[in-house]
Design a protein around this motif. Sequence first.
Motif, PDB file in Angstrom:
ATOM      1  N   ALA A 142       0.676  -1.341  -0.309  1.00 45.36           N
ATOM      2  CA  ALA A 142      -0.235  -0.105   0.231  1.00 45.36           C
ATOM      3  C   ALA A 142       0.684   1.224   0.177  1.00 45.36           C
ATOM      4  O   ALA A 142       0.604   2.427  -0.556  1.00 45.36           O
ATOM      5  CB  ALA A 142      -0.799  -0.003   1.047  1.00 45.36           C
ATOM      6  N   VAL A 143       1.795   1.289   0.565  1.00 46.76           N
ATOM      7  CA  VAL A 143       2.581   2.321   0.581  1.00 46.76           C
ATOM      8  C   VAL A 143       4.472   2.158  -0.874  1.00 46.76           C
ATOM      9  O   VAL A 143       4.964   2.823  -0.374  1.00 46.76           O
ATOM     10  CB  VAL A 143       3.552   3.028   2.364  1.00 46.76           C
ATOM     11  N   HIS A 144       3.865   1.707  -1.482  1.00 44.89           N
ATOM     12  CA  HIS A 144       5.747   1.091  -2.350  1.00 44.89           C
ATOM     13  C   HIS A 144       5.534   1.823  -3.288  1.00 44.89           C
ATOM     14  O   HIS A 144       4.681   2.243  -3.715  1.00 44.89           O
ATOM     15  CB  HIS A 144       5.531  -0.705  -2.860  1.00 44.89           C
ATOM     16  N   PRO A 145       6.842   2.450  -3.453  1.00 44.64           N
ATOM     17  CA  PRO A 145       7.413   3.754  -3.821  1.00 44.64           C
ATOM     18  C   PRO A 145       6.541   2.598  -5.555  1.00 44.64           C
ATOM     19  O   PRO A 145       6.540   3.807  -6.299  1.00 44.64           O
ATOM     20  CB  PRO A 145       9.039   3.481  -4.444  1.00 44.64           C
ATOM     21  N   ARG A 146       6.495   1.405  -5.483  1.00 41.60           N
ATOM     22  CA  ARG A 146       5.909   1.027  -7.589  1.00 41.60           C
ATOM     23  C   ARG A 146       5.272   1.196  -7.363  1.00 41.60           C
ATOM     24  O   ARG A 146       4.141   0.166  -7.820  1.00 41.60           O
ATOM     25  CB  ARG A 146       7.408  -0.151  -7.627  1.00 41.60           C
ATOM     26  N   ARG A 147       4.233   0.830  -6.102  1.00 35.81           N
ATOM     27  CA  ARG A 147       2.246   0.623  -6.173  1.00 35.81           C
ATOM     28  C   ARG A 147       1.344   1.132  -7.432  1.00 35.81           C
ATOM     29  O   ARG A 147       1.078   0.435  -7.314  1.00 35.81           O
ATOM     30  CB  ARG A 147       2.096   1.483  -4.861  1.00 35.81           C
ATOM     31  N   SER A 148       2.060   1.496  -8.342  1.00 32.46           N
ATOM     32  CA  SER A 148       0.950   2.192  -9.346  1.00 32.46           C
ATOM     33  C   SER A 148       1.187   1.693 -10.342  1.00 32.46           C
ATOM     34  O   SER A 148       0.726   2.139 -11.584  1.00 32.46           O
ATOM     35  CB  SER A 148       1.314   3.076  -9.071  1.00 32.46           C
ATOM     36  N   VAL A 149       2.775   1.206 -10.560  1.00 32.34           N
ATOM     37  CA  VAL A 149       3.198   0.573 -11.671  1.00 32.34           C
ATOM     38  C   VAL A 149       2.265  -0.622 -12.576  1.00 32.34           C
ATOM     39  O   VAL A 149       2.363  -1.523 -11.582  1.00 32.34           O
ATOM     40  CB  VAL A 149       4.544  -0.225 -11.809  1.00 32.34           C
ATOM     41  N   LEU A 150       1.659  -0.792 -13.896  1.00 35.27           N
ATOM     42  CA  LEU A 150       0.630  -1.911 -13.890  1.00 35.27           C
ATOM     43  C   LEU A 150       1.782  -2.405 -15.140  1.00 35.27           C
ATOM     44  O   LEU A 150       2.787  -1.633 -15.863  1.00 35.27           O
ATOM     45  CB  LEU A 150      -0.440  -1.082 -14.652  1.00 35.27           C
ATOM     46  N   MET A 151       1.753  -3.648 -15.253  1.00 38.46           N
ATOM     47  CA  MET A 151       2.204  -4.547 -15.830  1.00 38.46           C
ATOM     48  C   MET A 151       1.499  -5.061 -17.117  1.00 38.46           C
ATOM     49  O   MET A 151       2.013  -5.560 -18.133  1.00 38.46           O
ATOM     50  CB  MET A 151       2.869  -5.887 -15.479  1.00 38.46           C
TER      51      MET A 151
END
Length: 413
Positions: free
Chosen positions: A151-160
Amino acid sequence: MAPGNSAAVSHVGKIRANNQDSGYAGEFLFVVADGMGGHAGGDVASAIAVKRIIETDHHYTSGTDAEFALHTALTAANAQLAGTVFDHSELTGMGTTVSGLMLVNGQVVIAHIGDSRIYLLRDGELSQVTADHTFVQRLVDSGRITEEEAAVHPRRSVLMRVLGDVDATPEIDTSIMATQPGDRWLLCSDGLSSYVSHDKILHTLMANTEAQAAADRLVKDALDQGAPDNVTVVLVDIDESGVSAHVPPVTVGSAASPLVFDGDVAKKPLRLPALLLHPLKVTKPDDSHFEPESDGYLDELILEDRRRAKRRRITWLVGLILVVVAVVGGTVAAYQWTQTRFYVGSNQGNVAIFRGVQQGVGPISLSSVYRTTTIDIDDLPDYSRSTVEATINASDLSDAERIVEQLSNVSDQ
């Protein structure tokens, strides 16, 4: 069939300038799409996808037929997006997530790509049916991080994975599940799931029996949390007949408006690897991006995540060492200061000079006997004796010696 068994609502959110989400509630088909690309055409992407997919909204004789039709529609939408970008370069970089649900003879057929979600509420329990196609979800699935860390990861919004103009054959998740009367299916963009907790979504779905009221309430819940992103909710309630048609069908979000291609919208074309997309928990819509799914890129992200975790551990360790050094240094300095202080007191019945201060730290004494005199405390007058027993502070060693000399004179009288 009454329209109350399903609902579709979309809101631009509190910060976004335009609504890049699209939603649809039809006779058999229900869809949510979350466009990306910012001003490069996220609204166009979701609208194109939904308008193409709703062509499949009719009765199928089997779940397998419906699954094939949905998968084919998403693939066709992907090709249409690529063709649109070819004809309109200002839209380069647009893409969209899609989560679709088809009702077929007591079954639901699901097609999904991206990080929009489908939930099932059954017998008071809410479960997430689809899996997010995000980098952090890969880390969670592999046990590298927890849901809380994700939930707080800096890459949390990277879609694959998304529909867009970079992959001619995107990997689309499809499945067929049984459904039953009383089931409530929720399709939503991450404008809801990223800002409203799982428990809050469950409470709202349980507290509102009418689909439209529940959908409206979920959108309000997201707005109450600040909801900088677009919010789209489609609700499907399964009745005794096993269906939940919305008659007439309703389209919401960008797909509800005519498609407009404005060459001035984007002054500088964007590439998908730099796409701006969905925030998770931020005060303003800090867009994230899409990266095509590939072993090389995923391995690179995992290595980067390991390096980040290692840097974080080193930072914490260095910080801890600095704190310990500061505490130890402060303690040593404080102790050294106490050893410059003196006072007069009683030791084994005689007047004595003590180095340090009268206080202690737990069981640790901050003073020690510097010198014990030959002055018997019992030879002192009552007032002087009580004063010595209570200790007499001295400004330094010379002052302590002077106090002892005065006491000696008093004892000799």
